[in-house]
Design a protein around this motif. Structure first.
Motif, PDB file in Angstrom:
ATOM      1  N   ALA A 135      18.079  37.030 -23.037  1.00 13.88           N
ATOM      2  CA  ALA A 135      16.869  37.670 -22.518  1.00 13.88           C
ATOM      3  C   ALA A 135      16.900  37.872 -21.009  1.00 13.88           C
ATOM      4  CB  ALA A 135      15.640  36.853 -22.915  1.00 13.88           C
ATOM      5  N   CYS A 136      17.225  36.822 -20.247  1.00 12.96           N
ATOM      6  CA  CYS A 136      17.162  36.911 -18.781  1.00 12.96           C
ATOM      7  C   CYS A 136      18.533  36.873 -18.116  1.00 12.96           C
ATOM      8  CB  CYS A 136      16.285  35.795 -18.221  1.00 12.96           C
ATOM      9  SG  CYS A 136      16.988  34.138 -18.382  1.00 12.96           S
ATOM     10  N   ASN A 137      19.592  36.708 -18.894  1.00 13.65           N
ATOM     11  CA  ASN A 137      20.973  36.678 -18.411  1.00 13.65           C
ATOM     12  C   ASN A 137      21.272  35.480 -17.501  1.00 13.65           C
ATOM     13  OD1 ASN A 137      23.495  37.826 -18.755  1.00 13.65           O
ATOM     14  ND2 ASN A 137      23.393  38.876 -16.783  1.00 13.65           N
ATOM     15  N   GLU A 138      20.467  34.410 -17.606  1.00 14.95           N
ATOM     16  CA  GLU A 138      20.739  33.182 -16.852  1.00 14.95           C
ATOM     17  C   GLU A 138      22.044  32.570 -17.353  1.00 14.95           C
ATOM     18  OE1 GLU A 138      20.210  29.961 -14.253  1.00 14.95           O
ATOM     19  OE2 GLU A 138      18.913  31.719 -14.391  1.00 14.95           O
ATOM     20  N   ALA A 139      22.925  32.192 -16.438  1.00 12.86           N
ATOM     21  CA  ALA A 139      24.190  31.564 -16.814  1.00 12.86           C
ATOM     22  C   ALA A 139      23.911  30.147 -17.306  1.00 12.86           C
ATOM     23  CB  ALA A 139      25.137  31.535 -15.628  1.00 12.86           C
ATOM     24  N   LEU A 140      24.343  29.856 -18.525  1.00 16.92           N
ATOM     25  CA  LEU A 140      24.118  28.548 -19.122  1.00 16.92           C
ATOM     26  C   LEU A 140      25.415  27.782 -19.357  1.00 16.92           C
ATOM     27  CD1 LEU A 140      21.489  29.674 -21.768  1.00 16.92           C
ATOM     28  CD2 LEU A 140      21.035  28.495 -19.611  1.00 16.92           C
ATOM     29  N   HIS A 141      26.545  28.404 -19.035  1.00 18.27           N
ATOM     30  CA  HIS A 141      27.832  27.782 -19.313  1.00 18.27           C
ATOM     31  C   HIS A 141      28.114  26.579 -18.422  1.00 18.27           C
ATOM     32  CE1 HIS A 141      29.776  29.520 -15.738  1.00 18.27           C
ATOM     33  NE2 HIS A 141      28.949  30.536 -15.967  1.00 18.27           N
ATOM     34  N   HIS A 142      27.283  26.355 -17.420  1.00 16.57           N
ATOM     35  CA  HIS A 142      27.484  25.233 -16.494  1.00 16.57           C
ATOM     36  C   HIS A 142      27.151  23.889 -17.115  1.00 16.57           C
ATOM     37  CE1 HIS A 142      27.851  28.175 -13.326  1.00 16.57           C
ATOM     38  NE2 HIS A 142      26.654  28.638 -13.596  1.00 16.57           N
ATOM     39  N   GLN A 143      26.404  23.885 -18.203  1.00 18.85           N
ATOM     40  CA  GLN A 143      25.878  22.634 -18.753  1.00 18.85           C
ATOM     41  C   GLN A 143      26.977  21.635 -19.068  1.00 18.85           C
ATOM     42  OE1 GLN A 143      25.995  21.278 -22.066  1.00 18.85           O
ATOM     43  NE2 GLN A 143      27.432  22.817 -22.774  1.00 18.85           N
ATOM     44  N   ARG A 144      26.657  20.371 -18.837  1.00 15.37           N
ATOM     45  CA  ARG A 144      27.583  19.285 -19.133  1.00 15.37           C
ATOM     46  C   ARG A 144      26.808  18.172 -19.841  1.00 15.37           C
ATOM     47  NH1 ARG A 144      30.700  22.602 -18.612  1.00 15.37           N
ATOM     48  NH2 ARG A 144      32.121  22.978 -16.912  1.00 15.37           N
ATOM     49  N   ALA A 145      26.325  18.450 -21.034  1.00 16.80           N
ATOM     50  CA  ALA A 145      25.540  17.454 -21.761  1.00 16.80           C
ATOM     51  C   ALA A 145      26.425  16.320 -22.267  1.00 16.80           C
ATOM     52  CB  ALA A 145      24.798  18.113 -22.919  1.00 16.80           C
TER      53      ALA A 145
END
Length: 133
Positions: free
Chosen positions: A47-57
């Motif tokens: 929807a907003c093209n926010e980069a989410l690949h940074h996550q380190r759960a």
């Protein structure tokens, strides 16, 4: 002297971001799907093209899930044993299946909440360029 930034800590409310993530939505906009598969975080919000690949759960969601499931299961196990005295096989099957089902339900919720927390706190690359000054 340190240079003041124009970013306040309130521009990414932690609670709202974690709730959005726990619902499986993008922590930034709350509209796009956070997961592309069961536990696979999408690279970008559709929807907003926010980069989410940074996550380190990593192991955090699994740890929290085990913590919650065991703290719910142990008192129920004891109470059901005292109240009904079921056989060992009945307890193993019922509580084993219950723990598996509850764990599978809680894992995406915990992972989404953790991704939301990381996004709100600008952890692991979720900061924008202005926050790096």
């Amino acid at each position: 002297m340190s240079q003041a930034t124009d970013i306040s800590p309130d521009d990414r409310p932690t609670g709202r971001a974690m709730l959005r993530g726990a619902r499986g939505r993008c922590p930034a906009c709350g509209e796009g799907r956070l997961f592309s598969r069961y536990l696979k975080v999408a690279d970008h919000c559709p929807a907003c093209n926010e980069a989410l690949h940074h996550q380190r759960a990593d192991d955090g969601p699994a740890y929290l899930t085990v913590l919650i499931v065991s703290h719910l299961g142990a008192p129920l196990l004891l109470a059901s044993f005292i109240a009904w005295r079921p056989s060992a096989a009945t307890m193993i099957w019922s509580f084993g299946i219950g723990a598996i089902v509850l764990s599978l339900m809680l894992l995406p919720i915990m992972k989404g909440g953790m991704v939301g927390l990381q996004w709100a706190r600008r952890m692991h690359g979720f900061d924008d360029g202005a926050a790096r000054r």
